[in-house]
Write a protein that holds these residues in place. Structure first.
Motif, PDB file in Angstrom:
ATOM      1  N   ASP A 153       2.116  10.393   2.944  1.00 11.12           N
ATOM      2  CA  ASP A 153       1.820  11.777   3.648  1.00 11.12           C
ATOM      3  C   ASP A 153       1.437  11.151   5.334  1.00 11.12           C
ATOM      4  N   LYS A 154       1.117   9.931   5.491  1.00 10.76           N
ATOM      5  CA  LYS A 154       0.838   9.417   6.794  1.00 10.76           C
ATOM      6  C   LYS A 154       2.108   8.995   7.585  1.00 10.76           C
TER       7      LYS A 154
ATOM      8  N   MET B 224       1.299  18.456  -1.437  1.00 16.45           N
ATOM      9  CA  MET B 224       1.721  17.698  -0.458  1.00 16.45           C
ATOM     10  C   MET B 224       2.600  18.549   0.371  1.00 16.45           C
ATOM     11  N   LYS B 225       2.537  18.178   1.617  1.00 19.61           N
ATOM     12  CA  LYS B 225       3.180  18.929   2.804  1.00 19.61           C
ATOM     13  C   LYS B 225       4.568  18.395   2.786  1.00 19.61           C
ATOM     14  N   VAL B 226       5.552  19.049   2.403  1.00 22.02           N
ATOM     15  CA  VAL B 226       6.985  18.596   2.408  1.00 22.02           C
ATOM     16  C   VAL B 226       7.516  18.989   4.082  1.00 22.02           C
ATOM     17  N   ARG B 227       8.235  17.970   4.480  1.00 22.89           N
ATOM     18  CA  ARG B 227       9.045  18.161   6.047  1.00 22.89           C
ATOM     19  C   ARG B 227      10.429  18.425   5.815  1.00 22.89           C
ATOM     20  N   PRO B 228      10.980  19.126   6.762  1.00 21.43           N
ATOM     21  CA  PRO B 228      12.211  19.598   6.730  1.00 21.43           C
ATOM     22  C   PRO B 228      13.234  18.473   6.913  1.00 21.43           C
TER      23      PRO B 228
ATOM     24  N   LEU C  45       6.343   7.956  -4.575  1.00 19.77           N
ATOM     25  CA  LEU C  45       5.154   8.692  -4.410  1.00 19.77           C
ATOM     26  C   LEU C  45       4.297   8.619  -5.462  1.00 19.77           C
ATOM     27  N   GLU C  46       4.635   8.279  -6.634  1.00 17.90           N
ATOM     28  CA  GLU C  46       3.418   8.192  -7.761  1.00 17.90           C
ATOM     29  C   GLU C  46       2.988   6.790  -8.252  1.00 17.90           C
ATOM     30  N   THR C  47       3.598   5.836  -7.257  1.00 14.82           N
ATOM     31  CA  THR C  47       3.408   4.284  -7.790  1.00 14.82           C
ATOM     32  C   THR C  47       1.934   4.128  -8.221  1.00 14.82           C
ATOM     33  N   THR C  48       1.051   4.652  -7.514  1.00 16.84           N
ATOM     34  CA  THR C  48      -0.272   4.141  -7.780  1.00 16.84           C
ATOM     35  C   THR C  48      -1.078   4.685  -9.152  1.00 16.84           C
TER      36      THR C  48
END
Length: 343
Positions: A145-146, A57-61, A105-108
């Protein structure tokens, strides 16, 4: 674009005996659970399909992540972080549920196999519980992610199962709690969610917990991963017990970490908003109440485990802590006596 990384850890099925112990405590799972990495973190089998996606997963600053083992003050800390980061915008916090402002993050992956359709039908009002309704329509990690920046992300996954760039890129708040209190609160969470279907007694749940056979266990390894990195510039490590002891002081420490500054009056007002009496009444935070009076936000106490552990379980807990903490410098403030005496 960053290269796609293969998982640096193995995922294996638990044994048939271990799976039986896990499913005695959890309702609705049909496939075998799995263990991840050297520590053997327990997860539902569905995690296998998304583990690599989450790892890449792309982490953002401008992300802010809250990482905890379940029932360690996660919701409390989420509300604190979100308000501190959003100029104490209480009005928005009153309008938008916390699970939308600060999704998991991992609810699903945690939704039992037989529950997907029940949630879609809103059986027992499950779709309104902690974002489950949206998590069955779209994978929780895809939704995150979106999401537009800045993102506020909750997870119970340990650092080793998360993107390796996380700490060097974004700010992370890790909250740890006495494992004995965690186990009690974890038990009552499951009792609340599945209500009359939850038949086991606490000592059975404790047995699974101390054998590291519940989702996200082993708890001490989970906490130690963050503890050994507690001096990283982007990691703020705090104990639940310290939040209980002096919340205004811990708010100041967290705000300093986040680069936020508020007046003493604003800090006191925030502490009042975050009091457990206040949070229990806050439907945007404490959005589910069981029929038997068990709430998502329970007592907000340290040491409540003593009301649920008989002498036999207390001895088992002591032995559990001695074994798990041996060789580590992890120092829970509420169990330092056990460490100093026996380790």
């Amino acid at each position: 674009m960053a290269p796609w990384l293969e998982l640096p850890y193995d995922i294996t099925k638990v044994t048939a005996e271990e799976d039986k112990i896990i499913k005695r405590c959890l309702t609705g799972y049909t496939r075998p659970f799995v263990k991840c990495g050297k520590a053997g973190y327990v997860m539902p089998s569905s995690f296998t399909k998304c583990a690599e996606t989450i790892y890449n997963m792309k982490v953002r600053p401008d992300d802010v992540w809250v990482i905890t083992f379940p029932r360690s003050g996660t919701t409390w800390t989420q509300e604190l972080v979100w308000l501190a980061e959003n100029d104490l915008d209480y009005e928005t916090a009153k309008r938008i549920p916390l699970h939308e402002r600060f999704p998991m993050l991992e609810t699903t992956t945690q939704i039992p196999d037989i529950a997907f359709e029940l949630i879609k039908m809103n059986f027992m009002n499950l779709s309104s519980f902690q974002g489950l309704g949206s998590a069955v329509r779209e994978s929780s990690w895809e939704t995150i992610d979106k999401a537009p920046s800045p993102r506020y992300i909750k997870t119970h996954l340990p650092l080793s199962l998360l993107p390796p760039s996380l700490l060097d890129t974004a700010k992370v708040v890790y909250v740890a709690r006495d494992p004995r209190d965690v186990c009690v609160s974890y038990y009552f969470l499951h009792k609340m969610v599945v209500k009359n279907l939850f038949k086991i007694q606490f000592h059975h749940f404790w047995e699974a917990f101390r054998r590291d056979l519940l989702p996200w266990t082993p708890i001490v390894a989970h906490t130690n991963e963050a503890w050994v990195k507690r001096y990283h510039r982007n990691l703020h490590f705090v104990f639940y017990e310290d939040l209980i002891e002096n919340l205004p002081n811990q708010i100041r420490r967290l705000c300093t970490f986040l680069g936020r500054k508020y007046s003493d009056e604003q800090i006191e007002n925030l502490a009042h908003h975050l009091s457990f009496d206040s949070l229990r009444k806050n439907k945007k935070v404490n959005n589910t109440i069981g029929d038997d009076g068990v709430q998502f936000i329970r007592k907000g106490e340290a040491g409540n485990w003593k009301e649920h552990f008989d002498p036999k379980l207390e001895l088992e807990a002591e032995e559990f802590l001695i074994e798990r903490l041996r060789g580590l410098d992890l120092n829970y403030p509420s169990i330092s006596l056990v460490e100093n005496t026996y380790l």
